[in-house]
Design a protein around this motif. Sequence first.
Motif, PDB file in Angstrom:
ATOM      1  N   GLU A   1      -3.082  -6.469  -7.748  1.00 38.37           N
ATOM      2  CA  GLU A   1      -2.739  -5.775  -6.506  1.00 38.37           C
ATOM      3  C   GLU A   1      -3.695  -4.642  -6.182  1.00 38.37           C
ATOM      4  O   GLU A   1      -3.803  -4.220  -5.031  1.00 38.37           O
ATOM      5  CB  GLU A   1      -1.318  -5.204  -6.579  1.00 38.37           C
ATOM      6  CG  GLU A   1      -0.227  -6.241  -6.711  1.00 38.37           C
ATOM      7  CD  GLU A   1       0.249  -6.396  -8.149  1.00 38.37           C
ATOM      8  OE1 GLU A   1       1.344  -6.930  -8.352  1.00 38.37           O
ATOM      9  OE2 GLU A   1      -0.502  -5.976  -9.070  1.00 38.37           O
TER      10      GLU A   1
ATOM     11  N   GLU B   1      -3.957 -10.227  -3.374  1.00 37.14           N
ATOM     12  CA  GLU B   1      -3.057 -10.207  -4.520  1.00 37.14           C
ATOM     13  C   GLU B   1      -2.317 -11.510  -4.767  1.00 37.14           C
ATOM     14  O   GLU B   1      -1.601 -11.618  -5.761  1.00 37.14           O
ATOM     15  CB  GLU B   1      -2.031  -9.087  -4.350  1.00 37.14           C
ATOM     16  CG  GLU B   1      -1.160  -9.216  -3.118  1.00 37.14           C
ATOM     17  CD  GLU B   1      -0.118  -8.124  -3.023  1.00 37.14           C
ATOM     18  OE1 GLU B   1       0.863  -8.200  -3.794  1.00 37.14           O
ATOM     19  OE2 GLU B   1      -0.282  -7.208  -2.193  1.00 37.14           O
TER      20      GLU B   1
ATOM     21  N   ARG C   1       0.708  -3.385   3.400  1.00 37.48           N
ATOM     22  CA  ARG C   1       0.537  -4.643   2.669  1.00 37.48           C
ATOM     23  C   ARG C   1       1.058  -5.810   3.507  1.00 37.48           C
ATOM     24  O   ARG C   1       2.237  -5.866   3.849  1.00 37.48           O
ATOM     25  CB  ARG C   1       1.307  -4.579   1.358  1.00 37.48           C
ATOM     26  CG  ARG C   1       0.748  -3.585   0.358  1.00 37.48           C
ATOM     27  CD  ARG C   1      -0.295  -4.223  -0.501  1.00 37.48           C
ATOM     28  NE  ARG C   1      -0.827  -3.288  -1.475  1.00 37.48           N
ATOM     29  CZ  ARG C   1      -1.634  -3.659  -2.475  1.00 37.48           C
ATOM     30  NH1 ARG C   1      -1.965  -4.919  -2.628  1.00 37.48           N
ATOM     31  NH2 ARG C   1      -2.100  -2.768  -3.318  1.00 37.48           N
TER      32      ARG C   1
END
Length: 644
Positions: A200, A361, A397
């Motif tokens: 991540e 990720e 994100r």
Amino acid sequence: MRRHSAQLTHDPAVLPWLGANFWSRTGGPLMWRSYDPKTVREELAVLRDHGLNMTRSFFYWPDFHPEPDRIDEELCDRFRDFLDAHTEAGMGTVPTFIVGHMSGENWDPAWRGGRDLYEDVWLVGRQAWFVSQMTRRFKDHPAVTGWLITNEMPGYGRVYQVDPPSSDVVTAWAQFMCDAVRAAGGTQPVSLGDGAWGIEVTGRDNGFSLRETAAYVDFVGPHVYRSDTDRVRQHYRAAFECELAAVAGKPVVLEEFGLSTDTVSAANAAVYYRQTLHNSLLGGATGWMAWNNTDYGDLWDRSPYDHHPFEMHFGITDGTGRPKTPLLELDAFARVLAEVDFARCRRTDADAALVVPAFLERGYPYSRPADRPLIFTSLHQGYVAARAGDVPVGLAREADGLPQDVSLYLLPSTRQLTTRTRRALEQRAEEGATVYLSFCSGEYPTTRGPWFHDLDGLFGVEHQLSYGVAEPIEDDVLEMTFTEDFGTVAAGETLSFPVAGNEDSRAWLPVVPAGARVVATDAHGRPALLCFERGAGRAVLATYPLEHMAARTARVNPEQTHRLYAALAAVAGVARPVSVDTPLVAADTLVREDGARFVWLVSQSDEEITVRPSADGELYEPGGGRRVVDVALAPFGVRVLELR
């Protein structure tokens, strides 16, 4: 959107962690064999007298755990005295349990026998036993303020570039270790000590997932040492990694950072510490541990220092205990934290979001891990440009869904998006937001071009790409001339950008407007920036990979993407509480619980510079000092002011 700035404790009486990783100069990792109480107390006194309030300490595993079912009690007695020395100095420490890796070498207990640290049930049990035994011995000591399970386990458990363990296995191992602390009565905050080097943050899969281990830890701790080809990017590296590490929703402690003065001058060591401390604070870090306490002068014939000699001089004090320039910077930083009462501060909200593609990720089928470095570096450069343009940004994100409470979405050199996000961006533009994306063809020949549907519909263009062929950028400098006023950029102005990239990524996007208007053209009269008004908002497309090109250019910052970002912020109506008319000084703000606001001005100029900030109030010296209009900053200097 709320920018991450979670404090490790909400008790105002508890200071934020500001300290150093600690090995005594009497022995380095083998200090417990030749433990010198007097020297340790002298070393702690120097740290305390320069504003530090804690250390990170280490149970060197081969020594403390010499047999599978035995702890070395003599060493435990020495560690207990070490804790007493902290209490005497008014300091705390965070012990680290599984220390089999240190400074470029791995050491095993003699009894390990090559067993796998994650998957061998017996060895996992021995680790958990050791963790619980050490916790029971020291959990009630007032100097223990936290726990770390390991030191950089990804470099010890397995070499993750070659044979990474699965995240399922690592997460189960992490649960066992953290549960061992809790079962033994440890109530202090606990984390893994893995460096936050997982997918991540870095885009590289080493088995450690911040998302998956978040249920078991109380904070995350980036270890930041990577270097760059651009000094400004380097100054923002730790801050950017702290921003990415906030994905776990936990407080972020910059657990390791530092440098060897074998490789950096004393003056430039001070600059790096100053920039890293203040920029990481503005990037969401709420604790700091420098690497490390001291230089070693007489360990040259001992591993790892016989083959990593520069590791002997990472100290913030020299081999006699005298402060080096990094410790002086830590001292000055400690005074700033006290002056603003940092434990009661948080970052101000942001009206702009830097979008992190889920492809960083997540291993989608037939997507390539090799795409991830491009995502990371483009985002990093975009983050630097936002800082230079005084555009407060939070990281959004894609994997978590787009935030609804921002006016500007920045997608720097982005080629991969999920269908859900593409549709959400269109909806947000219809509702009034500004969506910006710069085209990027990618760095590999397979499936060049945008990896999301209907770029044309989102941006009001008809692209003219040919199958499998990149459209090469032949100029060495992109000149983007504006054909109309756009935010803070006037019609007729030309912004220049370095051109870089490989044969796949050094490519532009040929388009024909189909509803969008051309805002800027390149030197050949072709559309370089287009704006498509849709609903209450707009979508803005750059046909060149501006951030990627800058990311692949050495010594490039400040480059002119910051002008574009500031213009986008103006068009989108983004709140900018403080701004400065030069990209050499970045401005950002913190707010305290009582409503007091503080402005950070951070210079990237190698010369003294004076600026006159524009703010939604007046600037004063903190603590009731005089009003300030013109602000002088030393080379690479930092000023903190109060905004009223």
